[in-house]
Design a protein around this motif. Structure first.
Motif, mmCIF file in Angstrom:
data_model
loop_
_atom_site.group_PDB
_atom_site.id
_atom_site.type_symbol
_atom_site.label_atom_id
_atom_site.label_comp_id
_atom_site.label_asym_id
_atom_site.label_seq_id
_atom_site.Cartn_x
_atom_site.Cartn_y
_atom_site.Cartn_z
ATOM 1 N N HIS A 124 18.944 -5.326 149.811
ATOM 2 C CA HIS A 124 19.748 -5.481 151.019
ATOM 3 C C HIS A 124 19.047 -6.425 152.003
ATOM 4 O O HIS A 124 17.833 -6.315 152.216
ATOM 5 C CB HIS A 124 19.954 -4.135 151.715
ATOM 6 N N PHE A 181 24.279 -7.342 150.250
ATOM 7 C CA PHE A 181 23.524 -6.767 149.135
ATOM 8 C C PHE A 181 23.752 -7.618 147.903
ATOM 9 O O PHE A 181 24.847 -8.124 147.680
ATOM 10 C CB PHE A 181 24.018 -5.342 148.871
ATOM 11 N N ASP A 235 17.708 0.872 146.036
ATOM 12 C CA ASP A 235 17.277 -0.506 145.829
ATOM 13 C C ASP A 235 16.196 -0.577 144.761
ATOM 14 O O ASP A 235 15.478 0.401 144.512
ATOM 15 C CB ASP A 235 16.762 -1.109 147.136
ATOM 16 N N ALA A 267 24.249 1.461 145.621
ATOM 17 C CA ALA A 267 23.847 0.759 146.841
ATOM 18 C C ALA A 267 24.676 1.169 148.044
ATOM 19 O O ALA A 267 24.423 0.719 149.149
ATOM 20 C CB ALA A 267 23.971 -0.743 146.624
#
Length: 235
Positions: free
Chosen positions: A111, A166, A208, A17
């Motif tokens: 996110h 996140f 993601d 991420a």
């Protein structure tokens, strides 16, 4: 074995991420940023091309590219950020929820963006672990990590005066439910003007995910093309 698998997944998820920058020493932030610039979002209202009023930003363009050859489903998981309110200086509760995915999803990594005049409340100041309350949709999860992303931000976020948090979670079986995934806490500036609306949105990075056990990309595509943004209104 289960514990080792979960720990390895969480570490890999945070790295993928792009959250390694969050582990660096926090830099001082300016306290005199205008709340007028805070209401902008990372999405441009010039190019609406997603359902539910979502606007196509540079980050969202990645969704179209990544899933261009993936078939569309007639129904599937829908992600939503709540609309909430708070007084100047108060902390707003922001909830991310899902519907249409009960008993179908096994992991996610998402996110959420917020204006940089807001302050994400942290459990741990050293590693930017975000404070959160898990919801009923993640009951029985095998691990949940939430972090605030403040360092090494993507150019788009910097340009649009946005920060992001996140979160990632997983299950060992198809146990992800419908309802609230988690509630996060964002502090409104002390000098915020009544009536100011702070826009909250989703920010897509290629790492993601919103997956079922089979890793069906059509399921994931539906989730990322059916996201509804939220707001914090100063009252």
């Amino acid at each position: 074995m289960k514990h080792k698998f979960t720990a390895a997944f969480m570490a890999a998820a945070m790295t993928a991420a792009g959250l390694t920058g969050c582990m660096e020493k926090k830099q001082p932030t300016s306290s005199n940023k205008s709340t007028e610039t805070a209401v902008t979002t990372s999405a441009s209202s010039e190019s609406s091309d997603l359902p539910n009023g979502e606007f196509l930003s540079e980050s969202m363009e990645l969704i179209k590219l990544k899933y261009a050859d993936v078939p569309d489903l007639e129904s599937g998981p829908e992600l939503k950020i709540s609309d909430t309110s708070a007084k100047p200086g108060e902390t707003a509760k922001v909830t991310v929820s899902v519907k249409g995915a009960k008993g179908k999803w096994s992991m996610c990594g998402i996110h959420v963006t917020y204006p940089d005049v807001l302050e994400c409340q942290l459990e741990n100041e050293e590693n930017y672990t975000a404070k959160y309350e898990p919801g009923n949709a993640v009951a029985g999860n095998s691990g949940f990590v939430a972090m605030d992303w403040r360092e090494n931000l993507d150019e788009e976020l910097v340009r649009e005066h946005q920060l992001s948090f996140f979160f990632t979670t997983m299950f060992m079986d198809k146990q992800g439910g419908d309802g609230d995934i988690a509630t996060f806490f964002l502090k409104v500036p002390d000098d915020a003007q009544v009536g100011t609306v702070y826009n909250l949105g989703f920010y897509y990075k290629e790492s993601d995910m919103f997956r079922d056990l089979e890793g069906d990309l059509a399921f994931e595509k539906y989730a990322f093309t059916h996201m509804t943004s939220g707001t914090i209104t100063v009252r």
